[in-house]
Scaffold this active site. Structure first.
Site, PDB file in Angstrom:
ATOM      1  N   ILE A  78      -5.583   0.982  11.714  1.00 16.35           N
ATOM      2  CA  ILE A  78      -5.830  -0.303  11.061  1.00 16.35           C
ATOM      3  C   ILE A  78      -6.321   0.007   9.646  1.00 16.35           C
ATOM      4  O   ILE A  78      -6.884   1.075   9.397  1.00 16.35           O
ATOM      5  CB  ILE A  78      -6.828  -1.198  11.838  1.00 16.35           C
ATOM      6  N   ASP A  79      -6.073  -0.900   8.729  1.00 14.61           N
ATOM      7  CA  ASP A  79      -6.377  -0.664   7.329  1.00 14.61           C
ATOM      8  C   ASP A  79      -7.867  -0.392   7.112  1.00 14.61           C
ATOM      9  O   ASP A  79      -8.713  -0.821   7.905  1.00 14.61           O
ATOM     10  CB  ASP A  79      -5.966  -1.867   6.485  1.00 14.61           C
ATOM     11  N   LYS A  80      -8.163   0.270   6.019  1.00 15.50           N
ATOM     12  CA  LYS A  80      -9.545   0.612   5.679  1.00 15.50           C
ATOM     13  C   LYS A  80     -10.464  -0.596   5.758  1.00 15.50           C
ATOM     14  O   LYS A  80     -11.542  -0.542   6.354  1.00 15.50           O
ATOM     15  CB  LYS A  80      -9.591   1.219   4.274  1.00 15.50           C
ATOM     16  N   THR A 116      -9.989  -3.447   7.274  1.00 16.17           N
ATOM     17  CA  THR A 116      -9.871  -4.223   8.513  1.00 16.17           C
ATOM     18  C   THR A 116     -10.814  -3.618   9.544  1.00 16.17           C
ATOM     19  O   THR A 116     -10.881  -2.387   9.676  1.00 16.17           O
ATOM     20  CB  THR A 116      -8.434  -4.209   9.047  1.00 16.17           C
ATOM     21  N   ARG A 136      -0.949  -9.081   7.324  1.00 13.83           N
ATOM     22  CA  ARG A 136      -1.265  -9.495   5.958  1.00 13.83           C
ATOM     23  C   ARG A 136      -0.014  -9.938   5.206  1.00 13.83           C
ATOM     24  O   ARG A 136      -0.017 -10.956   4.502  1.00 13.83           O
ATOM     25  CB  ARG A 136      -1.960  -8.347   5.233  1.00 13.83           C
TER      26      ARG A 136
END
Length: 345
Positions: A143-145, A147, A263
């Site tokens: 998962i993104d930084k 998130t 997103r």
């Protein structure tokens, strides 16, 4: 460093390539992926009827006797770091953590340390039995930084292969909570004109597109309908904010798992995530729809308001169904609470 030897016989009607034949017939308990087997072949660790074979494309006959020498897992080049982890569940094969916003999953240029992998190497220590021949955690999804939320990580080769297969088959249950601009619901006529958008029973928005790297910004993903990778996201409105409604809490779930998928899809639908600096934009909300405090809170929110709240899968070794939930983090919960505040009369 110790070694182990794996012996077996090629079964009936083998595939035409050695690496494929080994992948099909190697005992499950060996926990060797096709990629690992191909590397072992080129390293000279595979013998066919007593002869070392280094060509992964070589033909192999039914009944051939295979001996594979596997060295014990070596240490990772990534250093362990004593970083606190929120561990939700753990056993000998895997670990489930609730990642905070701001933490990168894996070291990369620009983020060489302070990552989840660094933390896991310290937390797990000698409990890592080796993934791909190295004592390291097996990252099967990210998962993104910025998130927050749930991640499952493999501690052994067997778990890594089993989890990777489930993610590839899109059988893993993944639900996210997000705060977005506007309200994505079927009553909005604008959404009927958005290519890739449709609605399912229960007022569920379904986004179906291809995703590919942006043509001019290689750090971004972009919706496309020619080429790219198939991507499907669903979203359901949980709560509306404002009078009239100008923002919403939505539950999103993934049929596929592409980079930045939620997103990008929400932005394409015209409902970018609050705080998303890449896709969401900084929108001005109708001045009379929300109290001034809520307007300011939306403008100041420092990250994409996205949280991986639910993660479900079959345990890759025991087969037991596992399902975990993580509450919305404090920053998102506080933003939602401010958005709920009534307008003063």
């Amino acid at each position: 460093m110790g070694t182990r030897q794996i012996d077996f016989v090629i079964a009936v009607a083998p595939p035409p390539r050695l690496d494929k034949a080994l992948s099909r017939d190697v005992p499950d308990e060996a926990a060797l992926s096709r990629t690992r087997l191909a590397r072992l072949i080129t390293e000279g660790a595979v013998r066919v009827d007593g002869t070392v074979t280094t060509d992964a494309k070589a033909r192999v006959a039914e009944g051939a006797v295979i001996a594979i020498t596997v060295e014990a897992a070596g240490d990772s080049h990534i250093g362990p770091e004593a970083i606190e982890l929120n561990v939700i569940w753990e056993d000998d094969d895997l670990i489930v953590v609730n990642k905070p916003a701001g933490m990168v999953v894996h070291p990369a240029p620009g983020s060489p340390s302070g990552t989840l992998v660094n933390a896991l190497l310290h937390h797990c220590g000698d409990a890592l039995s080796g993934v791909g021949g190295v004592k390291r955690p097996g990252i099967v999804h990210r998962i993104d930084k910025e998130t927050s939320g749930l991640l499952v990580v493999a501690k052994s080769d067997a778990a890594h292969q089993g989890l990777a297969a489930q993610f590839e088959a899109h059988s893993v249950e993944r639900y996210y909570q997000a705060l977005c601009y506007g309200v994505p619901e079927a009553s909005d006529p604008r959404l009927r004109g958005v290519k890739g958008a449709s609605f399912e029973a229960g007022n569920i928005l379904r986004m179906t597109t291809q995703l590919a790297r942006h043509k001019t910004d290689r750090q971004k993903q972009a919706v496309t309908f020619h080429g790219g990778r198939h991507a499907v996201t669903r979203a359901r409105v949980i709560e509306r904010f404002g009078q009239p409604s100008v923002a919403a809490l939505v539950e999103c779930w993934l049929e596929t798992g592409r980079t930045h998928q939620i997103r990008v899809h929400m932005a394409h639908a015209g409902h970018g995530l609050i705080g998303d600096p890449v896709y969401g934009g900084r929108r001005k909300l109708a001045a009379k729809a929300l109290p001034e405090q809520a307007q300011q809170a939306v403008q100041d929110f420092p990250r994409q308001a996205l949280h991986a709240a639910v993660l479900g899968f079959n345990h890759p070794v025991s087969g037991e169904k596992k399902r975990f939930e993580a509450e919305m983090p404090e920053d998102m919960a506080q933003l939602a609470e401010v958005l709920r505040a009534p307008l003063s009369k």
